[in-house]
Enzyme design. Structure first.
Site, PDB file in Angstrom:
ATOM      1  N   GLY A 199       4.417  -1.988  -6.575  1.00 35.08           N
ATOM      2  CA  GLY A 199       3.043  -2.254  -6.153  1.00 35.08           C
ATOM      3  C   GLY A 199       2.473  -3.419  -6.941  1.00 35.08           C
ATOM      4  N   ASN A 213      -7.325   4.317  -8.788  1.00 34.86           N
ATOM      5  CA  ASN A 213      -6.303   5.163  -9.399  1.00 34.86           C
ATOM      6  C   ASN A 213      -6.857   6.106 -10.465  1.00 34.86           C
ATOM      7  OD1 ASN A 213      -6.515   2.326 -10.234  1.00 34.86           O
ATOM      8  ND2 ASN A 213      -5.346   2.997 -12.013  1.00 34.86           N
ATOM      9  N   GLN A 229      -2.709   3.678  -4.102  1.00 38.39           N
ATOM     10  CA  GLN A 229      -3.104   5.090  -4.236  1.00 38.39           C
ATOM     11  C   GLN A 229      -3.458   5.723  -2.887  1.00 38.39           C
ATOM     12  OE1 GLN A 229      -3.105   7.131  -6.904  1.00 38.39           O
ATOM     13  NE2 GLN A 229      -2.412   5.579  -8.339  1.00 38.39           N
ATOM     14  N   SER A 235       3.394   1.179  -2.697  1.00 42.07           N
ATOM     15  CA  SER A 235       4.433   1.496  -3.673  1.00 42.07           C
ATOM     16  C   SER A 235       4.955   2.902  -3.420  1.00 42.07           C
ATOM     17  CB  SER A 235       3.827   1.395  -5.081  1.00 42.07           C
ATOM     18  OG  SER A 235       4.781   1.725  -6.041  1.00 42.07           O
ATOM     19  N   ALA A 236       6.282   3.036  -3.242  1.00 44.18           N
ATOM     20  CA  ALA A 236       6.848   4.309  -2.759  1.00 44.18           C
ATOM     21  C   ALA A 236       6.736   5.469  -3.745  1.00 44.18           C
ATOM     22  CB  ALA A 236       8.316   4.095  -2.386  1.00 44.18           C
ATOM     23  N   HIS A 237       6.699   5.170  -5.055  1.00 42.91           N
ATOM     24  CA  HIS A 237       6.743   6.304  -5.997  1.00 42.91           C
ATOM     25  C   HIS A 237       5.438   7.085  -6.056  1.00 42.91           C
ATOM     26  CE1 HIS A 237       4.651   4.781  -9.761  1.00 42.91           C
ATOM     27  NE2 HIS A 237       4.835   3.618  -9.151  1.00 42.91           N
ATOM     28  N   CYS A 278      -4.770   4.120 -24.540  1.00 46.38           N
ATOM     29  CA  CYS A 278      -4.945   2.777 -25.108  1.00 46.38           C
ATOM     30  C   CYS A 278      -3.853   1.873 -24.562  1.00 46.38           C
ATOM     31  CB  CYS A 278      -4.937   2.821 -26.618  1.00 46.38           C
ATOM     32  SG  CYS A 278      -3.778   4.017 -27.265  1.00 46.38           S
TER      33      CYS A 278
HETATM   34  N1  PLP Z   1      -2.312  -0.488  -7.923  1.00 46.61           N
HETATM   35  C1  PLP Z   1      -2.769   0.752  -8.129  1.00 46.61           C
HETATM   36  C2  PLP Z   1      -4.099   1.143  -7.602  1.00 46.61           C
HETATM   37  C3  PLP Z   1      -1.993   1.670  -8.832  1.00 46.61           C
HETATM   38  O1  PLP Z   1      -2.444   2.899  -9.051  1.00 46.61           O
HETATM   39  C4  PLP Z   1      -0.710   1.264  -9.327  1.00 46.61           C
HETATM   40  C5  PLP Z   1       0.100   2.166 -10.143  1.00 46.61           C
HETATM   41  O2  PLP Z   1      -0.396   2.983 -10.887  1.00 46.61           O
HETATM   42  C6  PLP Z   1      -0.293  -0.046  -9.061  1.00 46.61           C
HETATM   43  C7  PLP Z   1      -1.118  -0.901  -8.357  1.00 46.61           C
HETATM   44  C8  PLP Z   1       1.030  -0.535  -9.527  1.00 46.61           C
HETATM   45  O3  PLP Z   1       2.083   0.036  -8.768  1.00 46.61           O
HETATM   46  P1  PLP Z   1       3.561   0.078  -9.351  1.00 46.61           P
HETATM   47  O4  PLP Z   1       3.604   1.228 -10.307  1.00 46.61           O
HETATM   48  O5  PLP Z   1       4.450   0.299  -8.178  1.00 46.61           O
HETATM   49  O6  PLP Z   1       3.815  -1.225 -10.012  1.00 46.61           O
END
Ligand code: PLP
Length: 396
Positions: A73, A153, A181, A201-203, A327
């Site tokens: 992502g 997120n 998200q 993002s697949a995970h 942090c």
């Molecule tokens: N954007 C948002 C809103 C996310 O929550 C995250 C991951 O926590 C990302 C981007 C980044 O995705 P990735 O973990 O696949 O790099």
């Protein structure tokens, strides 16, 4: 209840589904062909990649050729923003985003600022929302891109994507949304929502880690992000990660199929948790809009104590959750999102994020509610801040 981990951190990542792993395994074993080759072993990989692409496209009402695979992502966000900025700099150099974006967007925008671009970071209200009027008023003759996240997120707030899309379209400005998200949790229709670019993002929906995609509407002028071979129609070079792509396809297929049923379950867990915490624990604050939030997101600040301490004590009880005071940059600053919704530092530090997923149960919430009030009470007993409150008799 203590022998297995109770996982309440599904916004960080999700456990891959068994069915997803099953689909992936052949591509990690006997079906190892490079998808760019012309013999049958390679052609088979290619065929399954294209099937996955189609499933992903269908889930957001896009065309297959509008889906481009990436490594995450984060990469999708970087590509969308830098790709549009560099390819369209003859038209203008102004970008509009929000102050509560993920760092994949914020740091990308900051990088562009160092390279001659101008970025407006729209502030959010105390519930974490922006309005269409704010977006409209921020548009200038040199605006080329609006990049606003679908759902946050940390506090789960869902932005008025439909309205923002309309404004972008009326003003002929590209509209990117970080839907990392939202995807798999909220129905998305890139046409009805006038979305030009969308990161995923697949995970985050029970697929594998290290695979993302960017939706790019046909006709959008965007520069390629990784130079090299001709993969992904010359826009994103690198040998395709066939197993992960196949897993991505299966994961989004399952998520889309079960979206309503899953939403109902998550909403139930979320609302019960919010109600119970509100009932059982004093001096708390729910962060993010009560209604316009992701179905599985609970983010609550507990006054007088540290989120990190709550996390450690929950961990000792077998519960994995997250806090808003991690942090990330090595400093002890609380999350930028919590500060942006107006929380004072000390309250932002005491926040806990619980994000539910498909596997969570009511029994797990019962267990949380058995242990959390005690943990908070114990930590407060050790807190000099709480000591002062007791002296002032602010509590009952
Ligand atoms: N954007 C948002 C809103 C996310 O929550 C995250 C991951 O926590 C990302 C981007 C980044 O995705 P990735 O973990 O696949 O790099």
């Amino acid at each position: 209840m203590n022998d297995k981990i109770i996982y309440f951190d599904n916004a960080a990542t999700t456990q891959m589904k068994e069915e997803v792993l099953e689909e992936m395994l052949p591509f990690l074993k006997e079906k190892y062909g490079n998808a760019s080759t012309i013999y049958s072993l390679g052609r088979e990989s290619k065929k399954y990649i294209e099937e996955a692409r189609e499933k992903i496209a269908n889930s957001i009402f896009a065309k297959s050729k509008e889906i481009f695979f990436t490594g995450s992502g984060t990469e999708s966000d970087n590509w969308a923003i830098k790709g549009i900025a560099y390819a369209n700099k003859n038209k203008g150099n102004h970008i509009i985003t929000t102050s509560i974006e993920h760092h994949a967007v914020l740091n990308t925008c900051q990088e562009l600022e160092k390279n001659g671009f101008e970025v407006t970071y729209l502030p959010v209200n105390e519930n974490g929302l922006i309005t269409k009027e704010q977006v409209k008023n921020a548009i200038k003759p040199n605006t080329i891109l609006i990049s606003i996240m679908f759902a946050n997120n940390e506090i789960g707030t869902i932005q008025p994507i439909n309205e923002i899309g309309k404004i972008a379209r009326e003003n002929k400005i590209f509209f990117h949304t970080d839907a990392v998200q939202a995807m798999g949790n909220i129905p998305i229709n890139v046409n009805e929502m006038s979305i030009d670019l969308l990161s995923m993002s697949a995970h985050k929906f029970y697929g594998p880690k290290g695979i993302g995609a960017l939706y790019i509407r046909t006709g959008i002028k965007i520069s390629s992000f990784i130079q090299g071979g001709a993969q992904e129609r010359g826009k994103r070079a690198g040998t395709e990660n066939t197993a992960n792509i196949v897993g991505f396809g299966k994961a989004i297929e399952l998520a889309t199929l079960n979206i309503e049923q899953n939403n109902k379950k998550l909403l139930d867990l979320r609302d019960r948790t919010i109600e119970e915490i509100t009932k059982k624990i004093p001096f708390i604050k729910l962060n993010g809009d009560r209604q316009k939030r992701l179905p599985g997101n609970v983010n609550i600040s507990f006054e007088f104590i540290e989120g990190e301490s709550i996390l450690l004590m929950l961990d000792m009880k077998g519960i994995a959750a997250s806090s808003g005071s991690a942090c990330t940059s090595g400093s002890l600053d609380p999350s930028h999102v919590l500060l942006e919704i107006g929380l004072p530092h000390e309250i932002a530090h005491g926040s806990l994020r619980i994000t539910f997923g498909n596997n969570n149960t009511h029994e797990e919430v019962d267990y949380l509610m058995d242990v959390l009030p005690d943990i908070v009470a114990k930590l407060r007993e050790m807190s000099p801040l709480y000591e002062n409150v007791k002296k002032e008799k602010r509590y009952v």
